[in-house]
Design an enzyme around this catalytic site. Structure first.
Site, mmCIF file in Angstrom:
data_model
loop_
_atom_site.group_PDB
_atom_site.id
_atom_site.type_symbol
_atom_site.label_atom_id
_atom_site.label_comp_id
_atom_site.label_asym_id
_atom_site.label_seq_id
_atom_site.Cartn_x
_atom_site.Cartn_y
_atom_site.Cartn_z
ATOM 1 N N GLU A 127 9.985 -51.728 62.340
ATOM 2 C CA GLU A 127 10.584 -52.731 61.443
ATOM 3 C C GLU A 127 9.501 -53.599 60.799
ATOM 4 O O GLU A 127 9.623 -53.987 59.630
ATOM 5 C CB GLU A 127 11.600 -53.582 62.213
ATOM 6 C CG GLU A 127 12.843 -52.765 62.552
ATOM 7 C CD GLU A 127 13.797 -53.446 63.526
ATOM 8 O OE1 GLU A 127 15.005 -53.354 63.344
ATOM 9 O OE2 GLU A 127 13.319 -54.068 64.501
ATOM 10 N N GLU A 136 15.990 -47.934 69.781
ATOM 11 C CA GLU A 136 16.760 -48.956 70.501
ATOM 12 C C GLU A 136 17.997 -48.400 71.196
ATOM 13 O O GLU A 136 18.424 -48.910 72.229
ATOM 14 C CB GLU A 136 17.178 -50.082 69.529
ATOM 15 C CG GLU A 136 16.059 -51.008 69.091
ATOM 16 C CD GLU A 136 15.294 -50.516 67.868
ATOM 17 O OE1 GLU A 136 15.385 -49.315 67.520
ATOM 18 O OE2 GLU A 136 14.588 -51.346 67.250
HETATM 19 N N1 DAK Z 1 7.999 -53.546 75.689
HETATM 20 C C1 DAK Z 1 7.312 -53.836 76.815
HETATM 21 N N2 DAK Z 1 6.393 -53.013 77.381
HETATM 22 C C2 DAK Z 1 6.170 -51.850 76.762
HETATM 23 C C3 DAK Z 1 6.857 -51.474 75.583
HETATM 24 C C4 DAK Z 1 7.832 -52.374 75.046
HETATM 25 N N3 DAK Z 1 8.489 -52.113 73.918
HETATM 26 N N4 DAK Z 1 6.424 -50.259 75.208
HETATM 27 C C5 DAK Z 1 5.480 -49.897 76.119
HETATM 28 N N5 DAK Z 1 5.324 -50.854 77.058
HETATM 29 C C6 DAK Z 1 4.425 -50.871 78.192
HETATM 30 C C7 DAK Z 1 4.947 -49.959 79.310
HETATM 31 O O1 DAK Z 1 5.894 -50.634 80.090
HETATM 32 C C8 DAK Z 1 3.669 -49.683 80.064
HETATM 33 O O2 DAK Z 1 3.364 -50.803 80.869
HETATM 34 P P1 DAK Z 1 2.843 -50.604 82.402
HETATM 35 O O3 DAK Z 1 3.887 -49.812 83.074
HETATM 36 O O4 DAK Z 1 1.540 -49.867 82.262
HETATM 37 O O5 DAK Z 1 2.691 -52.002 82.908
HETATM 38 C C9 DAK Z 1 2.621 -49.603 78.971
HETATM 39 O O6 DAK Z 1 3.188 -50.288 77.845
HETATM 40 C C10 DAK Z 1 2.294 -48.182 78.558
HETATM 41 O O7 DAK Z 1 3.526 -47.543 78.275
HETATM 42 P P2 DAK Z 1 3.950 -46.132 78.902
HETATM 43 O O8 DAK Z 1 3.345 -45.963 80.256
HETATM 44 O O9 DAK Z 1 5.413 -46.039 78.795
HETATM 45 O O10 DAK Z 1 3.216 -45.138 77.893
HETATM 46 P P3 DAK Z 1 3.671 -43.673 77.483
HETATM 47 O O11 DAK Z 1 2.536 -43.148 76.641
HETATM 48 O O12 DAK Z 1 4.134 -42.883 78.649
HETATM 49 O O13 DAK Z 1 4.961 -43.880 76.543
HETATM 50 C C11 DAK Z 1 6.184 -44.916 74.745
HETATM 51 C C12 DAK Z 1 4.793 -44.550 75.313
HETATM 52 C C13 DAK Z 1 5.965 -45.768 73.480
HETATM 53 C C14 DAK Z 1 6.935 -43.628 74.369
HETATM 54 C C15 DAK Z 1 6.999 -45.694 75.814
HETATM 55 O O14 DAK Z 1 6.169 -46.764 76.300
HETATM 56 C C16 DAK Z 1 8.253 -46.288 75.279
HETATM 57 O O15 DAK Z 1 9.263 -45.610 75.149
HETATM 58 N N6 DAK Z 1 8.231 -47.606 75.004
HETATM 59 C C17 DAK Z 1 9.401 -48.341 74.532
HETATM 60 C C18 DAK Z 1 9.674 -48.052 73.080
HETATM 61 C C19 DAK Z 1 10.934 -48.758 72.603
HETATM 62 O O16 DAK Z 1 12.044 -48.509 73.142
HETATM 63 N N7 DAK Z 1 10.775 -49.645 71.629
HETATM 64 C C20 DAK Z 1 11.933 -50.396 71.124
HETATM 65 C C21 DAK Z 1 12.025 -51.696 71.874
HETATM 66 S S1 DAK Z 1 13.414 -52.681 71.355
HETATM 67 C C22 DAK Z 1 13.878 -59.032 67.027
HETATM 68 C C23 DAK Z 1 12.946 -58.266 66.352
HETATM 69 C C24 DAK Z 1 12.753 -56.953 66.736
HETATM 70 C C25 DAK Z 1 13.457 -56.426 67.848
HETATM 71 C C26 DAK Z 1 14.342 -57.200 68.524
HETATM 72 C C27 DAK Z 1 14.560 -58.532 68.111
HETATM 73 N N8 DAK Z 1 14.089 -60.400 66.651
HETATM 74 C C28 DAK Z 1 13.379 -60.942 65.498
HETATM 75 C C29 DAK Z 1 14.974 -61.223 67.377
HETATM 76 C C30 DAK Z 1 13.142 -55.079 68.233
HETATM 77 C C31 DAK Z 1 13.586 -54.501 69.396
HETATM 78 C C32 DAK Z 1 12.798 -53.398 69.924
HETATM 79 O O17 DAK Z 1 11.790 -53.035 69.420
#
Ligand code: DAK
Length: 257
Positions: free
Chosen positions: A111, A131
């Site tokens: 975004e 998400e």
């Molecule tokens: N948040 C927190 N920590 C995260 C993270 C995230 N989004 N993405 C990765 N990490 C952290 C992991 O927890 C891990 O931490 P440790 O376990 O080492 O402490 C570290 O980064 C490395 O990640 P992985 O071990 O998971 O690494 P991999 O290479 O295996 O996987 C990955 C990479 C990107 C595929 C995976 O980390 C993943 O699926 N991450 C989450 C992606 C995701 O779901 N993103 C969407 C999040 S919801 C708003 C504005 C925007 C939003 C909301 C509100 N407002 C203005 C109010 C947006 C919402 C979102 O983005």
């Protein structure tokens, strides 16, 4: 504000913001978003800066908003936090913003990219709105901007499955400008920014505004907006300089006036 999660540099007239929370793949926590927005605004105000580049590192532009900060909050916490007030200020920045993306640009990271004006990606870049995998949906423009960029059916597929686009796919769908080897993605973005900073700043500003209007306005209103800005530029010194320099076969020296 002391900067904890981003680094800020200057290269001539280009302002460079590096997202810098590498252990969390640049997950955007609240303080980091505040830092990004305040820095964008201060660069927007700075007359010495004419274009902005925002980047992460080779592994991640940003893997989304920080999930740890959202897991236990409820709707009222979210409403009171009112983080959208900060986020919405990104779209008000008047100077061109170029995203230099490598690795993950997911959720809030994607975004953020879609709020930028030009996107240069490395071959390893991945763009997506996962998400749905977390039981929620995009909230900072993902459903709207993804759909406007990709069209209904591709956006629907990606938003409902949580899958992401490779850099080549993102290029194919017009989400990004170009894909380059990982070694040069930031250099390419800086080169492009350095071309833009040589252009007349008032024209650049009005072109950016007009293109953004094209996304939201019906064509007749967009054309009207464009025409008024076109007239307006004939009051600028840079218009005289640009056209006289052309006639005199020399390089124009634009002053932003
Ligand atoms: N948040 C927190 N920590 C995260 C993270 C995230 N989004 N993405 C990765 N990490 C952290 C992991 O927890 C891990 O931490 P440790 O376990 O080492 O402490 C570290 O980064 C490395 O990640 P992985 O071990 O998971 O690494 P991999 O290479 O295996 O996987 C990955 C990479 C990107 C595929 C995976 O980390 C993943 O699926 N991450 C989450 C992606 C995701 O779901 N993103 C969407 C999040 S919801 C708003 C504005 C925007 C939003 C909301 C509100 N407002 C203005 C109010 C947006 C919402 C979102 O983005």
């Amino acid at each position: 504000m002391s900067l904890e999660f981003i680094q800020v540099e200057r290269d001539g007239k280009v302002g460079l913001i590096r997202l810098n929370r590498p252990k969390q793949l640049n997950a955007l926590n609240l303080k980091m978003v505040d830092e990004i927005v305040e820095t964008l605004e201060s660069m927007d105000e700075d007359p010495e800066i004419r274009a902005i580049v925002i980047t992460g590192n080779e592994q991640a532009f940003a893997a989304g908003a920080d999930i740890d900060e959202m897991t236990e909050v409820d709707s009222i916490d979210m409403l009171l936090r009112d983080q959208f007030r900060v986020w919405d200020r990104i779209a008000l920045v008047r100077k061109p913003i170029i995203a230099a993306v490598s690795g993950f640009a997911l959720g809030g990271g994607c975004e953020l990219v879609m709020n930028c004006d030009i996107v240069i990606a490395s071959e390893s870049a991945r763009f997506g709105q996962p998400e749905v995998n977390l039981g929620v949906m995009p909230g900072a423009g993902g459903t709207q901007r993804f759909t406007k960029a990709l069209g209904k059916v591709k956006a629907m597929e990606l938003l409902l499955t949580g899958e992401s686009l490779t850099a080549e796919e993102a290029l194919h769908y017009g989400l990004i400008n170009r894909v380059v080897p990982v070694e040069v993605y930031l250099d390419e973005a800086m080169k492009l920014a350095n071309r833009i900073v040589g252009q007349p700043p008032i024209a650049v500003r009005l072109i950016k505004q007009s293109v953004l209007k094209a996304i939201d306005l019906p064509l007749d209103e967009g054309l009207d907006f464009e025409r008024k800005n076109f007239y307006l530029l004939f009051s600028s010194e840079d218009q005289k300089e640009g056209m006289r320099a052309f006639a005199q076969k020399r390089k124009p020296d634009f002053k932003g006036k």
